[in-house]
Motif scaffolding. Structure first.
Motif, PDB file in Angstrom:
ATOM      1  N   ALA A   1     108.159  49.806  75.887  1.00 48.75           N
ATOM      2  CA  ALA A   1     108.080  48.695  74.940  1.00 48.75           C
ATOM      3  C   ALA A   1     108.756  49.048  73.612  1.00 48.75           C
ATOM      4  CB  ALA A   1     106.624  48.307  74.699  1.00 48.75           C
ATOM      5  N   TYR A   2     108.628  50.301  73.209  1.00 45.68           N
ATOM      6  CA  TYR A   2     109.264  50.746  71.962  1.00 45.68           C
ATOM      7  C   TYR A   2     110.785  50.688  72.080  1.00 45.68           C
ATOM      8  CZ  TYR A   2     110.657  53.770  68.115  1.00 45.68           C
ATOM      9  OH  TYR A   2     111.245  54.275  66.998  1.00 45.68           O
ATOM     10  N   PHE A   3     111.317  51.146  73.211  1.00 43.53           N
ATOM     11  CA  PHE A   3     112.755  51.116  73.395  1.00 43.53           C
ATOM     12  C   PHE A   3     113.288  49.700  73.539  1.00 43.53           C
ATOM     13  CE2 PHE A   3     112.152  55.575  75.044  1.00 43.53           C
ATOM     14  CZ  PHE A   3     112.690  56.167  73.915  1.00 43.53           C
ATOM     15  N   CYS A   4     112.458  48.787  74.016  1.00 45.44           N
ATOM     16  CA  CYS A   4     112.860  47.388  74.130  1.00 45.44           C
ATOM     17  C   CYS A   4     112.593  46.611  72.841  1.00 45.44           C
ATOM     18  CB  CYS A   4     112.133  46.717  75.290  1.00 45.44           C
ATOM     19  SG  CYS A   4     112.647  47.379  76.888  1.00 45.44           S
ATOM     20  N   ASP A   5     112.107  47.312  71.816  1.00 48.90           N
ATOM     21  CA  ASP A   5     111.872  46.747  70.495  1.00 48.90           C
ATOM     22  C   ASP A   5     110.897  45.571  70.528  1.00 48.90           C
ATOM     23  OD1 ASP A   5     112.214  46.857  67.757  1.00 48.90           O
ATOM     24  OD2 ASP A   5     113.810  45.342  67.782  1.00 48.90           O
ATOM     25  N   THR A   6     109.752  45.777  71.178  1.00 53.08           N
ATOM     26  CA  THR A   6     108.702  44.763  71.179  1.00 53.08           C
ATOM     27  C   THR A   6     107.657  45.121  70.143  1.00 53.08           C
ATOM     28  OG1 THR A   6     107.427  45.904  72.874  1.00 53.08           O
ATOM     29  CG2 THR A   6     109.020  44.264  73.627  1.00 53.08           C
ATOM     30  N   LYS A   7     106.864  44.154  69.781  1.00 47.55           N
ATOM     31  CA  LYS A   7     105.830  44.347  68.764  1.00 47.55           C
ATOM     32  C   LYS A   7     104.466  44.483  69.452  1.00 47.55           C
ATOM     33  CE  LYS A   7     108.523  43.244  65.182  1.00 47.55           C
ATOM     34  NZ  LYS A   7     109.719  44.012  65.343  1.00 47.55           N
ATOM     35  N   ILE A   8     104.262  45.609  70.126  1.00 47.43           N
ATOM     36  CA  ILE A   8     102.991  45.839  70.809  1.00 47.43           C
ATOM     37  C   ILE A   8     102.453  47.183  70.337  1.00 47.43           C
ATOM     38  CG2 ILE A   8     104.033  46.895  72.857  1.00 47.43           C
ATOM     39  CD1 ILE A   8     101.891  45.385  74.505  1.00 47.43           C
ATOM     40  N   THR A   9     101.153  47.233  70.101  1.00 50.52           N
ATOM     41  CA  THR A   9     100.529  48.450  69.579  1.00 50.52           C
ATOM     42  C   THR A   9     100.029  49.327  70.725  1.00 50.52           C
ATOM     43  OG1 THR A   9      98.324  47.477  69.429  1.00 50.52           O
ATOM     44  CG2 THR A   9      99.780  47.191  67.516  1.00 50.52           C
ATOM     45  N   PRO A  10      99.804  50.609  70.474  1.00 49.21           N
ATOM     46  CA  PRO A  10      99.280  51.483  71.531  1.00 49.21           C
ATOM     47  C   PRO A  10      97.913  51.037  72.055  1.00 49.21           C
ATOM     48  CG  PRO A  10     100.153  52.805  69.739  1.00 49.21           C
ATOM     49  CD  PRO A  10     100.196  51.373  69.291  1.00 49.21           C
ATOM     50  N   ILE A  11      97.074  50.476  71.193  1.00 50.79           N
ATOM     51  CA  ILE A  11      95.760  49.997  71.635  1.00 50.79           C
ATOM     52  C   ILE A  11      95.919  48.835  72.607  1.00 50.79           C
ATOM     53  CG2 ILE A  11      93.577  48.976  70.877  1.00 50.79           C
ATOM     54  CD1 ILE A  11      93.841  51.888  70.089  1.00 50.79           C
ATOM     55  N   GLU A  12      96.873  47.953  72.335  1.00 51.25           N
ATOM     56  CA  GLU A  12      97.115  46.827  73.242  1.00 51.25           C
ATOM     57  C   GLU A  12      97.625  47.320  74.590  1.00 51.25           C
ATOM     58  OE1 GLU A  12      98.191  43.441  69.888  1.00 51.25           O
ATOM     59  OE2 GLU A  12      99.802  44.605  70.806  1.00 51.25           O
ATOM     60  N   VAL A  13      98.467  48.332  74.593  1.00 46.53           N
ATOM     61  CA  VAL A  13      98.974  48.887  75.853  1.00 46.53           C
ATOM     62  C   VAL A  13      97.830  49.541  76.627  1.00 46.53           C
ATOM     63  CG1 VAL A  13     100.554  50.561  76.866  1.00 46.53           C
ATOM     64  CG2 VAL A  13     101.293  49.188  74.946  1.00 46.53           C
ATOM     65  N   LEU A  14      96.971  50.299  75.935  1.00 55.43           N
ATOM     66  CA  LEU A  14      95.809  50.906  76.609  1.00 55.43           C
ATOM     67  C   LEU A  14      94.910  49.834  77.211  1.00 55.43           C
ATOM     68  CD1 LEU A  14      94.802  53.721  74.105  1.00 55.43           C
ATOM     69  CD2 LEU A  14      95.405  54.048  76.499  1.00 55.43           C
ATOM     70  N   SER A  15      94.711  48.752  76.472  1.00 58.90           N
ATOM     71  CA  SER A  15      93.873  47.663  76.969  1.00 58.90           C
ATOM     72  C   SER A  15      94.484  47.001  78.203  1.00 58.90           C
ATOM     73  CB  SER A  15      93.669  46.639  75.851  1.00 58.90           C
ATOM     74  OG  SER A  15      92.835  45.596  76.270  1.00 58.90           O
ATOM     75  N   LEU A  16      95.768  46.706  78.147  1.00 55.82           N
ATOM     76  CA  LEU A  16      96.435  46.062  79.290  1.00 55.82           C
ATOM     77  C   LEU A  16      96.426  46.961  80.530  1.00 55.82           C
ATOM     78  CD1 LEU A  16      99.488  44.422  77.494  1.00 55.82           C
ATOM     79  CD2 LEU A  16      97.546  43.242  78.528  1.00 55.82           C
ATOM     80  N   CYS A  17      96.719  48.251  80.340  1.00 51.40           N
ATOM     81  CA  CYS A  17      96.724  49.170  81.488  1.00 51.40           C
ATOM     82  C   CYS A  17      95.323  49.353  82.053  1.00 51.40           C
ATOM     83  CB  CYS A  17      97.297  50.517  81.084  1.00 51.40           C
ATOM     84  SG  CYS A  17      99.070  50.491  80.860  1.00 51.40           S
ATOM     85  N   GLY A  18      94.340  49.401  81.174  1.00 50.90           N
ATOM     86  CA  GLY A  18      92.964  49.562  81.640  1.00 50.90           C
ATOM     87  C   GLY A  18      92.491  48.375  82.459  1.00 50.90           C
ATOM     88  N   TYR A  19      92.762  47.173  81.949  1.00 50.45           N
ATOM     89  CA  TYR A  19      92.386  45.986  82.726  1.00 50.45           C
ATOM     90  C   TYR A  19      93.214  45.876  83.999  1.00 50.45           C
ATOM     91  CZ  TYR A  19      89.196  44.035  79.267  1.00 50.45           C
ATOM     92  OH  TYR A  19      88.135  43.825  78.436  1.00 50.45           O
ATOM     93  N   GLY A  20      94.438  46.379  83.966  1.00 47.73           N
ATOM     94  CA  GLY A  20      95.276  46.361  85.167  1.00 47.73           C
ATOM     95  C   GLY A  20      94.738  47.251  86.279  1.00 47.73           C
ATOM     96  N   LEU A  21      93.935  48.263  85.921  1.00 45.09           N
ATOM     97  CA  LEU A  21      93.339  49.137  86.934  1.00 45.09           C
ATOM     98  C   LEU A  21      92.166  48.486  87.671  1.00 45.09           C
ATOM     99  CD1 LEU A  21      93.348  52.572  85.083  1.00 45.09           C
ATOM    100  CD2 LEU A  21      94.672  51.934  87.084  1.00 45.09           C
ATOM    101  N   PHE A  22      91.766  47.279  87.250  1.00 43.46           N
ATOM    102  CA  PHE A  22      90.644  46.615  87.912  1.00 43.46           C
ATOM    103  C   PHE A  22      90.972  46.277  89.363  1.00 43.46           C
ATOM    104  CE2 PHE A  22      88.057  42.724  88.725  1.00 43.46           C
ATOM    105  CZ  PHE A  22      86.832  43.369  88.783  1.00 43.46           C
ATOM    106  N   GLY A  23      92.203  45.883  89.647  1.00 44.81           N
ATOM    107  CA  GLY A  23      92.597  45.618  91.038  1.00 44.81           C
ATOM    108  C   GLY A  23      92.513  46.879  91.884  1.00 44.81           C
ATOM    109  N   THR A  24      92.949  48.001  91.335  1.00 45.90           N
ATOM    110  CA  THR A  24      92.845  49.282  92.039  1.00 45.90           C
ATOM    111  C   THR A  24      91.389  49.644  92.278  1.00 45.90           C
ATOM    112  OG1 THR A  24      94.863  49.989  90.939  1.00 45.90           O
ATOM    113  CG2 THR A  24      93.517  51.718  91.927  1.00 45.90           C
ATOM    114  N   LEU A  25      90.554  49.375  91.281  1.00 43.72           N
ATOM    115  CA  LEU A  25      89.118  49.639  91.413  1.00 43.72           C
ATOM    116  C   LEU A  25      88.510  48.836  92.546  1.00 43.72           C
ATOM    117  CD1 LEU A  25      86.381  50.759  90.358  1.00 43.72           C
ATOM    118  CD2 LEU A  25      86.354  48.829  88.781  1.00 43.72           C
ATOM    119  N   LEU A  26      88.857  47.554  92.624  1.00 45.25           N
ATOM    120  CA  LEU A  26      88.320  46.720  93.707  1.00 45.25           C
ATOM    121  C   LEU A  26      88.786  47.212  95.077  1.00 45.25           C
ATOM    122  CD1 LEU A  26      88.488  43.045  92.389  1.00 45.25           C
ATOM    123  CD2 LEU A  26      86.494  44.491  92.727  1.00 45.25           C
ATOM    124  N   CYS A  27      90.058  47.547  95.206  1.00 43.54           N
ATOM    125  CA  CYS A  27      90.582  48.031  96.493  1.00 43.54           C
ATOM    126  C   CYS A  27      89.900  49.332  96.901  1.00 43.54           C
ATOM    127  CB  CYS A  27      92.089  48.222  96.416  1.00 43.54           C
ATOM    128  SG  CYS A  27      93.008  46.690  96.299  1.00 43.54           S
TER     129      CYS A  27
END
Length: 184
Positions: A151-177
């Motif tokens: 995201a930094y190299f693509c020059d987006t305005k996203i914070t590290p906390i937002e990335v941690l949150s998105l990745c963490g919620y993204g692991l919910f599908g893995t958790l269910l499987c």
């Protein structure tokens, strides 16, 4: 000249060699002074450690906003992680909280540990618990770092906390499987 027997040292009146009783008293005073100095230093070190602990508690308050979330919001975000909402013309709001993602990762650790025990998995070095914790937190933090760098190299305005949150919620599908495959 002079022989050793003839040479004497006159200390004058009042400067006589101390008796053994005086030596014991002076050694006792030195020991008492040394003990009081050590006790004073230990008290100062304890006081500084206590101040450091209280300042650490003050720093914990910095993290409080990231864990202040209602359970209904976490439930909605978990469902949204599985079934994304349709995009509209307005920009999406990215959440900045870590309570839900942390609970997902901790639950994933428990499910992974149960799955390893159920299959009879053995670890050559370390423990099953250490392997599960290292794998889950390593993936969560590693993937978050990778996506933040992207995201930094693509020059987006996203914070590290937002990335941690998105990745963490993204692991919910893995958790269910993993949970369904372990229970079945």
């Amino acid at each position: 000249m002079y022989s050793e027997d003839e040479v004497t040292l006159d200390l004058g009146e009042g400067f006589s060699e101390p008796s053994t009783k005086q030596q014991q008293q002076s050694e006792g005073l030195l020991t008492t002074e040394l003990q009081s100095q050590i006790a004073g230093q230990m008290f100062q070190m304890g006081t500084s450690k206590a101040k450091e602990a209280f300042s650490f508690y003050g720093r914990i308050d910095i993290l409080r906003p990231y864990f202040d979330v209602e359970p209904s919001q976490v439930q909605k975000r978990l469902i949204t992680a599985l079934i994304p909402e349709k995009l509209t013309g307005s920009p999406q709001i990215i959440v900045s909280e870590l309570y839900g993602p942390l609970m997902v990762v901790l639950t994933l650790i428990a499910v992974m540990l149960a799955g390893m025990k159920a299959t009879g998995q053995t670890v050559q070095e370390g423990t099953l618990m250490g392997t599960a914790i290292g794998t889950c937190f390593g993936y969560w933090l590693g993937a978050s770092c990778f996506f933040f760098a992207l995201a930094y190299f693509c020059d987006t305005k996203i914070t590290p906390i937002e990335v941690l949150s998105l990745c963490g919620y993204g692991l919910f599908g893995t958790l269910l499987c993993m949970g369904l495959s372990t229970s079945l």
